[in-house]
Design a protein around this motif. Structure first.
Motif, PDB file in Angstrom:
ATOM      1  N   MET A   1       0.815  -1.179   0.000  1.00 13.77           N
ATOM      2  CA  MET A   1       0.000   0.000   0.000  1.00 13.77           C
ATOM      3  C   MET A   1       0.866   1.253   0.000  1.00 13.77           C
ATOM      4  O   MET A   1       0.329   2.323  -0.165  1.00 13.77           O
ATOM      5  CB  MET A   1      -0.937   0.002   1.197  1.00 13.77           C
ATOM      6  CG  MET A   1      -1.877  -1.166   1.262  1.00 13.77           C
ATOM      7  SD  MET A   1      -3.560  -0.883   0.762  1.00 13.77           S
ATOM      8  CE  MET A   1      -4.011   0.596   1.559  1.00 13.77           C
ATOM      9  N   ASP A   2       2.166   1.069   0.201  1.00 10.01           N
ATOM     10  CA  ASP A   2       3.046   2.235   0.111  1.00 10.01           C
ATOM     11  C   ASP A   2       2.926   2.808  -1.291  1.00 10.01           C
ATOM     12  O   ASP A   2       2.901   2.078  -2.269  1.00 10.01           O
ATOM     13  CB  ASP A   2       4.493   1.849   0.393  1.00 10.01           C
ATOM     14  CG  ASP A   2       4.756   1.604   1.859  1.00 10.01           C
ATOM     15  OD1 ASP A   2       3.923   2.035   2.682  1.00 10.01           O
ATOM     16  OD2 ASP A   2       5.780   0.988   2.188  1.00 10.01           O
ATOM     17  N   GLY A   3       2.848   4.107  -1.365  1.00  8.21           N
ATOM     18  CA  GLY A   3       2.739   4.759  -2.660  1.00  8.21           C
ATOM     19  C   GLY A   3       1.305   4.931  -3.120  1.00  8.21           C
ATOM     20  O   GLY A   3       1.063   5.597  -4.111  1.00  8.21           O
ATOM     21  N   SER A   4       0.355   4.311  -2.442  1.00  9.18           N
ATOM     22  CA  SER A   4      -1.058   4.477  -2.767  1.00  9.18           C
ATOM     23  C   SER A   4      -1.667   5.479  -1.810  1.00  9.18           C
ATOM     24  O   SER A   4      -1.606   5.300  -0.601  1.00  9.18           O
ATOM     25  CB  SER A   4      -1.813   3.150  -2.636  1.00  9.18           C
ATOM     26  OG  SER A   4      -1.357   2.226  -3.577  1.00  9.18           O
ATOM     27  N   SER A   5      -2.250   6.511  -2.357  1.00  9.40           N
ATOM     28  CA  SER A   5      -2.895   7.504  -1.504  1.00  9.40           C
ATOM     29  C   SER A   5      -4.312   7.049  -1.181  1.00  9.40           C
ATOM     30  O   SER A   5      -4.880   6.199  -1.862  1.00  9.40           O
ATOM     31  CB  SER A   5      -2.933   8.859  -2.206  1.00  9.40           C
ATOM     32  OG  SER A   5      -3.825   8.796  -3.316  1.00  9.40           O
ATOM     33  N   THR A   8      -6.455   7.613  -4.137  1.00 12.39           N
ATOM     34  CA  THR A   8      -6.350   6.564  -5.157  1.00 12.39           C
ATOM     35  C   THR A   8      -7.143   5.329  -4.735  1.00 12.39           C
ATOM     36  O   THR A   8      -7.869   4.746  -5.547  1.00 12.39           O
ATOM     37  CB  THR A   8      -4.879   6.176  -5.395  1.00 12.39           C
ATOM     38  OG1 THR A   8      -4.164   7.340  -5.818  1.00 12.39           O
ATOM     39  CG2 THR A   8      -4.756   5.087  -6.440  1.00 12.39           C
ATOM     40  N   LEU A   9      -7.017   4.948  -3.476  1.00 10.65           N
ATOM     41  CA  LEU A   9      -7.753   3.785  -2.984  1.00 10.65           C
ATOM     42  C   LEU A   9      -9.260   3.983  -3.094  1.00 10.65           C
ATOM     43  O   LEU A   9      -9.985   3.094  -3.533  1.00 10.65           O
ATOM     44  CB  LEU A   9      -7.379   3.487  -1.535  1.00 10.65           C
ATOM     45  CG  LEU A   9      -5.958   3.018  -1.279  1.00 10.65           C
ATOM     46  CD1 LEU A   9      -5.686   2.970   0.219  1.00 10.65           C
ATOM     47  CD2 LEU A   9      -5.718   1.665  -1.913  1.00 10.65           C
ATOM     48  N   THR A  10      -9.729   5.155  -2.671  1.00  3.59           N
ATOM     49  CA  THR A  10     -11.170   5.397  -2.709  1.00  3.59           C
ATOM     50  C   THR A  10     -11.667   5.532  -4.138  1.00  3.59           C
ATOM     51  O   THR A  10     -12.767   5.093  -4.455  1.00  3.59           O
ATOM     52  CB  THR A  10     -11.566   6.633  -1.881  1.00  3.59           C
ATOM     53  OG1 THR A  10     -10.842   7.768  -2.338  1.00  3.59           O
ATOM     54  CG2 THR A  10     -11.301   6.412  -0.407  1.00  3.59           C
ATOM     55  N   LYS A  11     -10.850   6.095  -5.013  1.00  2.43           N
ATOM     56  CA  LYS A  11     -11.237   6.203  -6.427  1.00  2.43           C
ATOM     57  C   LYS A  11     -11.402   4.810  -7.022  1.00  2.43           C
ATOM     58  O   LYS A  11     -12.381   4.528  -7.714  1.00  2.43           O
ATOM     59  CB  LYS A  11     -10.191   6.986  -7.207  1.00  2.43           C
ATOM     60  CG  LYS A  11     -10.511   7.125  -8.678  1.00  2.43           C
ATOM     61  CD  LYS A  11      -9.416   7.894  -9.407  1.00  2.43           C
ATOM     62  CE  LYS A  11      -9.637   7.781 -10.900  1.00  2.43           C
ATOM     63  NZ  LYS A  11      -8.436   7.497 -11.627  1.00  2.43           N
ATOM     64  N   ASP A  12     -10.468   3.920  -6.726  1.00  2.00           N
ATOM     65  CA  ASP A  12     -10.522   2.551  -7.259  1.00  2.00           C
ATOM     66  C   ASP A  12     -11.634   1.724  -6.616  1.00  2.00           C
ATOM     67  O   ASP A  12     -12.226   0.875  -7.271  1.00  2.00           O
ATOM     68  CB  ASP A  12      -9.177   1.847  -7.059  1.00  2.00           C
ATOM     69  CG  ASP A  12      -8.061   2.460  -7.906  1.00  2.00           C
ATOM     70  OD1 ASP A  12      -8.372   3.214  -8.849  1.00  2.00           O
ATOM     71  OD2 ASP A  12      -6.881   2.185  -7.614  1.00  2.00           O
ATOM     72  N   ASN A  17     -13.311  10.010   0.009  1.00  3.06           N
ATOM     73  CA  ASN A  17     -12.326  10.117   1.095  1.00  3.06           C
ATOM     74  C   ASN A  17     -13.026  10.226   2.434  1.00  3.06           C
ATOM     75  O   ASN A  17     -12.599   9.627   3.426  1.00  3.06           O
ATOM     76  CB  ASN A  17     -11.435  11.346   0.897  1.00  3.06           C
ATOM     77  CG  ASN A  17     -10.343  11.120  -0.121  1.00  3.06           C
ATOM     78  OD1 ASN A  17     -10.257  10.079  -0.743  1.00  3.06           O
ATOM     79  ND2 ASN A  17      -9.517  12.125  -0.301  1.00  3.06           N
ATOM     80  N   LYS A  27      -4.536   4.433   6.284  1.00  2.51           N
ATOM     81  CA  LYS A  27      -4.327   3.231   5.467  1.00  2.51           C
ATOM     82  C   LYS A  27      -3.826   2.088   6.340  1.00  2.51           C
ATOM     83  O   LYS A  27      -4.197   0.931   6.124  1.00  2.51           O
ATOM     84  CB  LYS A  27      -3.312   3.497   4.348  1.00  2.51           C
ATOM     85  CG  LYS A  27      -3.808   4.408   3.264  1.00  2.51           C
ATOM     86  CD  LYS A  27      -2.823   4.487   2.107  1.00  2.51           C
ATOM     87  CE  LYS A  27      -1.483   5.017   2.543  1.00  2.51           C
ATOM     88  NZ  LYS A  27      -0.517   5.155   1.457  1.00  2.51           N
TER      89      LYS A  27
END
Length: 72
Positions: A1-5, A8-12, A17, A27
């Protein structure tokens, strides 16, 4: 999950947010919750498959030994 904001997670995943932070503070908490849920499910599965009585108890205690991948 490093590098994932979180964005980005909520968009996917779909939620906003704000919805994410309603359920998780970070996270790290999301990951910890996911891992804990899987460990609980795995434990329930092991217990459900164990034989009754003393034999089942031994299966549960020895499960990590028997389920670990065998080294060549």
């Amino acid at each position: 999950m490093d590098g994932s904001s979180v964005a980005t997670l909520t968009k996917d995943a779909g939620p906003t947010n704000g919805a994410f932070y309603t359920h998780f503070t970070s996270k790290d908490e999301l990951v910890a919750t996911a891992v804990a849920d899987q460990l609980h499910a795995q434990n329930a599965n092991i217990v459900a498959q164990a034989a009754p009585g003393r034999d089942g108890l031994e299966q549960i205690v020895r499960w990590p030994v028997y389920s670990a991948p065998q080294q060549p």
